[in-house]
Design an enzyme around this catalytic site. Sequence first.
Site, PDB file in Angstrom:
ATOM      1  N   LYS A   1     -17.788  -1.028   6.764  1.00  0.00           N
ATOM      2  CA  LYS A   1     -18.428  -2.025   5.674  1.00  0.00           C
ATOM      3  C   LYS A   1     -19.588  -1.918   5.450  1.00  0.00           C
ATOM      4  O   LYS A   1     -20.190  -2.053   4.216  1.00  0.00           O
ATOM      5  CB  LYS A   1     -17.797  -3.481   6.083  1.00  0.00           C
TER       6      LYS A   1
ATOM      7  N   GLU B   1       0.986  -1.196   0.081  1.00  0.00           N
ATOM      8  CA  GLU B   1      -0.040  -0.108   0.120  1.00  0.00           C
ATOM      9  C   GLU B   1       0.862   1.440   0.030  1.00  0.00           C
ATOM     10  O   GLU B   1       0.478   2.226  -0.573  1.00  0.00           O
ATOM     11  CB  GLU B   1      -0.990  -0.063   1.112  1.00  0.00           C
TER      12      GLU B   1
ATOM     13  N   MET C   1      24.494   8.310   2.131  1.00  0.00           N
ATOM     14  CA  MET C   1      24.119   9.736   2.910  1.00  0.00           C
ATOM     15  C   MET C   1      24.477   9.469   4.456  1.00  0.00           C
ATOM     16  O   MET C   1      25.089  10.337   5.065  1.00  0.00           O
ATOM     17  CB  MET C   1      22.617  10.256   2.632  1.00  0.00           C
TER      18      MET C   1
ATOM     19  N   PHE D   1     -11.228  -7.822  14.086  1.00  0.00           N
ATOM     20  CA  PHE D   1     -10.125  -8.231  13.369  1.00  0.00           C
ATOM     21  C   PHE D   1      -9.748  -7.169  12.502  1.00  0.00           C
ATOM     22  O   PHE D   1     -10.637  -6.482  11.534  1.00  0.00           O
ATOM     23  CB  PHE D   1     -10.736  -9.436  12.427  1.00  0.00           C
TER      24      PHE D   1
HETATM   25  C1  LIG Z   1      12.418   5.282   5.239  1.00  0.00           C
HETATM   26  C2  LIG Z   1      13.808   5.921   5.663  1.00  0.00           C
HETATM   27  N1  LIG Z   1      14.655   5.442   6.388  1.00  0.00           N
HETATM   28  C3  LIG Z   1      15.818   5.767   6.668  1.00  0.00           C
HETATM   29  C4  LIG Z   1      16.019   7.263   6.101  1.00  0.00           C
HETATM   30  C5  LIG Z   1      17.483   7.758   6.554  1.00  0.00           C
HETATM   31  N2  LIG Z   1      18.418   7.775   5.438  1.00  0.00           N
HETATM   32  C6  LIG Z   1      18.529   9.224   4.341  1.00  0.00           C
HETATM   33  S1  LIG Z   1      19.250   8.625   3.345  1.00  0.00           S
HETATM   34  C7  LIG Z   1      19.762   7.216   3.658  1.00  0.00           C
HETATM   35  C8  LIG Z   1      20.615   6.364   2.789  1.00  0.00           C
HETATM   36  C9  LIG Z   1      20.224   6.143   1.578  1.00  0.00           C
HETATM   37  O1  LIG Z   1      20.935   5.192   0.920  1.00  0.00           O
HETATM   38  P1  LIG Z   1      20.874   4.671  -0.664  1.00  0.00           P
HETATM   39  O2  LIG Z   1      19.694   4.423  -1.200  1.00  0.00           O
HETATM   40  O3  LIG Z   1      21.793   3.516  -0.950  1.00  0.00           O
HETATM   41  O4  LIG Z   1      21.395   5.926  -1.335  1.00  0.00           O
HETATM   42  P2  LIG Z   1      22.926   6.831  -1.407  1.00  0.00           P
HETATM   43  O5  LIG Z   1      22.718   7.652  -0.100  1.00  0.00           O
HETATM   44  O6  LIG Z   1      23.773   5.553  -1.136  1.00  0.00           O
HETATM   45  O7  LIG Z   1      22.872   7.470  -2.782  1.00  0.00           O
HETATM   46  C10 LIG Z   1      19.087   6.720   4.679  1.00  0.00           C
HETATM   47  C11 LIG Z   1      19.238   5.455   5.296  1.00  0.00           C
HETATM   48  C12 LIG Z   1      15.136   7.718   5.283  1.00  0.00           C
HETATM   49  N3  LIG Z   1      15.407   8.820   4.572  1.00  0.00           N
HETATM   50  N4  LIG Z   1      14.149   7.082   5.000  1.00  0.00           N
END
Ligand SMILES: Cc1ncc(C[n+]2csc(CCOP(=O)(O)OP(=O)(O)O)c2C)c(N)n1
Length: 587
Positions: free
Chosen positions: A187, A75, A502, A137
Amino acid sequence: MSIATENAQKIAVKGNTPKHDKTNKIVSGSEALILSLIEEGVDTIFGYPGGAIMPIYDALYHYRHVLNHTLVRHEQGATHAAEGYAQMAGKPGVCFATSGPGATNLITGIADAMLDSVPIVCITGQVPEKFLGTDAFQETDVMSLAMPITKWCYQVADADEIPYIVAKAFYIARSGRPGPVLIDITKCAQFNQLKKPFKYEKRRQIKGYKPACKPREKDISKAAELLNNAKRPFLFVGHGVLLSKAEKDLLAFIEKTDIPVASTLLGLSAFPTDHPNYVGMLGMHGNYAPNKLTNKADVIISVGMRFDDRVTGNLDTYAKQAKIIHVDIDHAEMGKNVTPTVPLIADAKEALQALLPVVNENKHESWHLEFKKLHDEEYEKVIKKDFQAEGEHIKMAEVIRRLSEKTDGEAVIVADVGQHQMSAARYSKFRRTDSWLTSGGLGTMGYALPSAFGAKMGAPDREVVAVIGDGCFQMTIQELGTIAQSGLPVKIIVLNNNFLGMVRQWQQLFFDNRYSFVELSNPDFITIAKGFGINGQRCTHTDDLDASLDTLLNSKEAYLLEIVVEKETNVFPMVPSGMGVDDIRLE
Ligand SMILES: Cc1ncc(C[n+]2csc(CCOP(=O)(O)OP(=O)(O)O)c2C)c(N)n1
């Protein structure tokens, strides 16, 4: 099967819009919902069925030739697809989900749409009224969950309310500052016949809700006076410019006033990146010049943006020298983060149109030179290096540069969240409006794949390219199944650095190189895509980059290009968290 439903089926199968036949007839709550959606001009729905929404799915079955329903794989995917669709089609996106886990799975996407002002209408099934509050449920109090993250939400327990509530929901979602709404339907309300014949009236107003107002003349003249006397004026473009379709008005305003223009992350593509007045992106990973010179401008006019903390950095040192004209449709944004000298509460288009005749034609050559000087510094210290391949290793920035060249800045880029997002934002060229989708406010990993798919449905004639990190890809990877089943040619680039890049960058820079759970051991993405029936290839060497991008772009079907990029490149410039915009670092 009721006679009404039988008729509907005949009409729907013939492909006619059944609305006229149903007006003034007694129908079930479920059918009233479907008819109401048709009255609102809906032709696309993203959803996932389950127990508490079965009657609605049964009604939908009879209208399946009128309403194109896409079965997502989760979803959350439905909400992001609805967001991508809404932004490209220019009308609210619609999602269906069942109660309990179906409804809770919508929550992330709804919050995302709320922060980024995207109009989506979510319909959830709910347990029968007599079970409400009994921990039945799949019963979840979705109203309490949705309340703080929707513009409006309502639980329907009386079938007769459905047309009225749907009309209200669509009006609220799209009017003023757009946003998500949710209708939870028990429902029984879905099963029950309406007591009154079906009738639909689109809403044009709601008592006590004033979504938009005309700019006040006295604010316009105050703003014009400030702009006309400014020596270092600066204009910020936000998402509101795209939402109000004010791009041409903005262009005319800039050609007359010669004010430098910077964009927020969500304002990208509202103003052409190759325009001489465009000076780059604001914010934490934005460009050097616009961040630095925010603290040198004497007048700032911000159009349809909200001075988000990722843009302002430390508010205590933010643009203290400037007079600020804040143009925004949302009254609540005025003074929320930054106190404006002139609060101009209005739709961006109306405000720019009112300002155009009263601002002076001007030239700001020496002010432009200050931007140029800082840009050249950024070019030498950051941009040039971002494009230089080191041996065989591919850099994210180089991928984006070549992608932009090959698509001539005309593709819709849908970026996920992380370093790849910032690279895509910094290095994509935009020559056409509505060419950039990303999760700005919530920063939702997993946004891009379903959003790209929704975007392609909303704008089938545009090339849609999702740019996704290897971490983000695995958050909603199952939507490859939706893409494969739909047959839509969505192009997917996974920039694989085997890291949550990041977060790794922050750990390196601000946590003394302590890499705490950021390394990813990834599956074979190409085999996975092929398992879903989507073709793809892996590119590991700079020499193969052009050919693999060509294959991706020339594919007539959905295609996955995994590009193995340098593992530990950092995205600069960067305003360190909590610092001021002029503390921006180039390395
Ligand atoms: C749902 C969610 N969980 C955690 C984060 C924290 N977060 C921001 S960027 C990132 C890393 C993203 O990694 P990747 O997709 O490999 O991209 P990259 O930065 O390596 O380009 C994380 C964990 C977030 N923004 N969203």
